[in-house]
Design a protein around this motif. Structure first.
Motif, PDB file in Angstrom:
ATOM      1  N   GLY A 155     -10.508   2.577  -4.616  1.00  0.00           N
ATOM      2  CA  GLY A 155     -10.981   3.062  -3.323  1.00  0.00           C
ATOM      3  C   GLY A 155      -9.976   2.820  -2.212  1.00  0.00           C
ATOM      4  N   GLY A 156      -9.317   1.653  -2.250  1.00  0.00           N
ATOM      5  CA  GLY A 156      -8.301   1.360  -1.246  1.00  0.00           C
ATOM      6  C   GLY A 156      -7.114   2.301  -1.340  1.00  0.00           C
ATOM      7  N   LEU A 157      -6.700   2.623  -2.586  1.00  0.00           N
ATOM      8  CA  LEU A 157      -5.587   3.563  -2.756  1.00  0.00           C
ATOM      9  C   LEU A 157      -5.943   4.953  -2.237  1.00  0.00           C
ATOM     10  N   ARG A 177     -12.929  -5.097  -0.229  1.00  0.00           N
ATOM     11  CA  ARG A 177     -14.010  -4.338   0.405  1.00  0.00           C
ATOM     12  C   ARG A 177     -14.216  -2.974  -0.247  1.00  0.00           C
ATOM     13  N   PHE A 178     -13.122  -2.272  -0.518  1.00  0.00           N
ATOM     14  CA  PHE A 178     -13.237  -0.906  -1.038  1.00  0.00           C
ATOM     15  C   PHE A 178     -12.854  -0.789  -2.512  1.00  0.00           C
ATOM     16  N   LEU A 235      -5.271  13.973  -5.519  1.00  0.00           N
ATOM     17  CA  LEU A 235      -5.780  14.895  -6.526  1.00  0.00           C
ATOM     18  C   LEU A 235      -6.005  14.217  -7.873  1.00  0.00           C
ATOM     19  N   LEU A 236      -5.135  13.272  -8.237  1.00  0.00           N
ATOM     20  CA  LEU A 236      -5.182  12.683  -9.581  1.00  0.00           C
ATOM     21  C   LEU A 236      -6.076  11.443  -9.668  1.00  0.00           C
ATOM     22  N   LEU A 237      -6.071  10.619  -8.643  1.00  0.00           N
ATOM     23  CA  LEU A 237      -6.721   9.307  -8.744  1.00  0.00           C
ATOM     24  C   LEU A 237      -8.245   9.363  -8.853  1.00  0.00           C
ATOM     25  N   PRO A 238      -8.953  10.325  -8.272  1.00  0.00           N
ATOM     26  CA  PRO A 238     -10.422  10.300  -8.401  1.00  0.00           C
ATOM     27  C   PRO A 238     -10.920  10.333  -9.835  1.00  0.00           C
ATOM     28  N   ALA A 239     -10.155  10.886 -10.758  1.00  0.00           N
ATOM     29  CA  ALA A 239     -10.582  10.923 -12.158  1.00  0.00           C
ATOM     30  C   ALA A 239     -10.384   9.583 -12.860  1.00  0.00           C
TER      31      ALA A 239
END
Length: 705
Positions: free
Chosen positions: A251-253, A246-247, A359-363
């Motif tokens: 996105g799920g993390l 779904r995400f 902080l790190l995963l969005p990149a």
């Protein structure tokens, strides 16, 4: 006599019918002329007269004529009779001939009909032979196409094997494995401050109820605090597949970190709130967080990793777990946070991995496989691959993903029920579940959760037991680092067999050390020696766990399934893992009290069973694409046929390409087929090296043959 003659003559003269050929004796009597009859019957002599002679002569002539006439009549009648017999025979013969002619006519007509049918059959056979010849030619062309396709697949695979580790790929993996570090930290953090937590529970109970709590009740509350983490892990692991679909994996993390921060905060404020129920609730929430991490992180890493690095990078999952374990053990010693005042901070530090990942995963990019196969966003998938590979040449990865997509089109969205009912997926699912059980039922969690008390019961002081527990974490980290290059060199199956075998041997040694310590407990030197033997056996047990069962189940479960069923399969496998984790965590204290020195014998039995299962059923997945692994289980559910999986995978590519590229009935002209075929081939290959063109069929692929 004279009277008789006269009567005969009169009869003839009167025109009467002819007398019979022979007259009665009483009518004609011939006697010699000199003999006569007297009255009374006596013979007398007399002389004939001329009249008598003439009469007799006439009579003889008449008799001759009658005989002649009768002879002629007889001859005529005989002739008539003879002619009648011949006519009858001829009529009968003609009837028989006519009947035979009719039968012969029918036979001739039947033969003509059969000859016509034979002619039609010969024409049909000739057409069939022509069709068979065409099919034979098509098969030869398809064989050549399969050979070219296999060569192209091998070249593509070699190019995939040449891909290296880039900076951005390392960054993405580092950001993702923070979730597994969270899992390892919370698995081991409850171990070292166990006494401090029990003292806190006693104080809270006494303040609430004004009396001391019994030791058994404290042990039960502590077991709940340990095991409720696994219950949350079950819930999180089971819902991991749904969250991933779904995400997305990334996105799920990101969403999962909200649970991590919440659970860590609850545990950190437990002592301030003076409520041990908050500890239970915080451990449950952090368990859900870790369960989702154990499902999402291996899935994400296996999907972004290059083919030649997938094993080593998959081992990074276990490396992060062991680092988290070691970190929790180091921080849990009395000199740092293993005190009555420091243990809430120790538990609350679980907030750090969650915040750092936020902080790190969005990149980091989303999984390219998820973008291309699940979402059908090809351009986004290409963009993510370019960032991860640090190159614009990503066509090999796109082709490999499309091949997996074609092979899994029938299983594009697999529910839990469909996964359990599918004959093709049942074998890899069983392997994945047993591999997860081999990790948890090996006895390693008993060492993680209760290592300090285990070492204390072996004769070590409490301080030495804590340092030995730290040694477990350090050995786990070191051996996981050693297994990183071995994973893609030696293979998953081989390392798992080595790990299970070594754990089996040293679990026996642990039991022997316990027994010797009991039998020779009166000798102090023997107690010291056995304590060291117990520690060495336990550490060796952990070494072999790190080599195989520590990391391989997480990696191989993600490898055994393609994009469609992978989330559901991971959810089931992780659920089984956490259930076994819970059973061991809640049951080990009771089993230890019941079996005493034989505590590790059930684990030894399980290890032997898992070793046999791995040897018999688990295939080697080293340097295999997801498509080849899928082809293995479609072709045969045994390890022996795996050597043919590459050719079978290429055949699957060819069949799927045929199904996509052949036009629907009624068949279009050959030129249109060829044009549509080249258009699809150019659209799928774009700027890379497209596979060789498929020869167009010369006749419809319908069921005529």
């Amino acid at each position: 006599m004279r009277q008789s003659c006269h009567r005969l003559l009169e009869h003839q003269q009167a025109g009467g019918e002819e007398p019979p050929l022979y007259s009665p004796v009483d009518q004609i009597s011939v006697v010699p002329e000199h003999v006569g009859r007297e009255a009374g019957g006596k013979l007398t002599r007399y002389a004939p007269t001329e009249e008598d002679e003439a009469t007799l002569r006439e009579l003889l002539l008449s008799l001759q004529r009658q005989v002649s006439v009768m002879s002629m009549n007889l001859s005529a009648k005989l002739d008539e009779l003879q002619r009648g017999d011949r006519q009858l025979e001829t009529t009968v013969a003609l009837c028989e001939i006519r009947t035979q002619l009719q039968e012969l006519t029918k036979s001739v007509e039947s033969c003509q009909s059969e000859v016509s049918e034979v002619k039609r059959d010969m024409v049909a056979i000739k057409q069939e032979l022509d069709t068979v010849q065409q099919v034979k030619e098509e098969i030869e062309e398809l064989r050549e196409y399969v050979d070219r396709l296999e060569e192209h697949t091998q070249r593509r695979k070699l190019r995939l094997l040449e891909q290296g580790l880039t900076f951005f790929l390392s960054y993405a993996i580092l950001a993702a494995v923070l979730g597994m570090l969270q899992f390892g930290y919370n698995t081991g953090v409850i171990n070292a401050p166990g006494r401090n937590i029990e003292n806190f529970m006693k104080d809270v109970y006494k303040d609430r109820y004004g009396k001391d709590i019994q030791d058994d009740a404290v042990n039960t509350l502590y077991s709940i605090a340990v095991s409720i983490f696994a219950i949350g892990g079950m819930l999180g692991g089971f819902s991991g597949g749904m969250i991933a679909n779904r995400f997305g994996r990334k996105g799920g993390l990101l969403l999962n970190n909200i649970l991590g921060i919440s659970g860590a905060s609850l545990m950190g404020f437990t002592k301030i709130s003076h409520c041990y129920e908050m500890l239970f609730f915080g451990r449950f929430i952090i368990g859900v967080n870790c369960g989702l991490n154990t499902s999402l992180v291996p899935m994400y890493i296996s999907e972004i990793a290059p083919l030649n690095l997938r094993g080593g990078l998959g081992t990074v999952n276990q490396l992060a777990v062991t680092v988290g374990l070691l970190l929790s053990q180091v921080l849990g010693i009395e000199q740092i946070l293993g005190t009555d005042d420091g243990w809430p901070i120790l538990l609350g530090l679980a907030v750090c991995p969650a915040i750092l990942q936020l902080l790190l995963l969005p990149a980091c990019p989303e999984s390219p496989r998820y973008l291309l196969i699940t979402r059908q966003w090809e351009e986004e998938a290409r963009r993510a691959l370019r960032r991860l590979r640090a190159s614009n040449q990503v066509e090999e990865d796109i082709e490999e993903m499309r091949a997996e997509e074609r092979a899994q089109q029938a299983e594009a969205s697999i529910s839990m029920r469909e996964l359990l009912c599918s004959p093709t997926l049942r074998a890899p699912l069983l392997i994945g579940v047993v591999m997860q059980l081999s990790q948890q039922l090996s006895g390693i969690n008993a060492v993680f959760y209760y290592s300090t008390s285990l070492f204390t019961s072996s004769g070590l002081t409490e301080e030495s037991a804590k340092f030995a527990t730290m040694g477990i974490g350090a050995i786990m980290v070191g051996m996981t680092l050693v297994s990183l290059p071995l994973m893609d060199r030696t293979g998953r199956r081989t390392l798992h067999l080595y790990g299970l075998g070594g754990m089996f041997i040293f679990s026996i040694f642990i039991t022997i050390s316990f027994l010797i310590k009991e039998f020779f407990g009166y000798v102090q030197e023997m107690i010291d020696w056995m304590s060291y033997l117990s520690v060495v056996s336990t550490l060796s047990f952990v070494v072999f766990f790190a080599v195989g069962p520590g990391s391989i189940p997480w990696l191989i479960t993600a490898e055994l399934f393609s994009q469609g069923p992978r989330p559901s399969a991971m959810a089931i496998a992780v659920l089984v893992n956490w259930m076994a984790n819970f059973v061991v965590g809640i049951g080990f204290p009771s089993m230890k009290a019941l079996l005493e020195n034989y505590t590790f014998l059930p684990f030894s039995v399980f290890l032997a069973i898992f070793w046999i299962f791995t040897y018999k059923k688990v295939p080697e997945t080293k340097n295999k694409t997801f498509e080849e692994i899928l082809a293995l289980f479609r072709n045969s559910n045994g390890r022996d046929s795996f050597r043919d999986s590459r050719l079978y995978g290429s055949m699957m590519n060819c069949v799927n390409a045929l199904e996509q590229q052949l036009p629907p009935p009624p068949p279009a002209p050959v030129d249109e087929k060829h044009d549509s075929l080249s258009e699809q081939s150019s659209a799928g290959g774009e700027a890379g090296r497209p596979p060789p063109p498929l020869p167009p069929p010369r006749f419809p692929a319908t069921g005529n043959v």
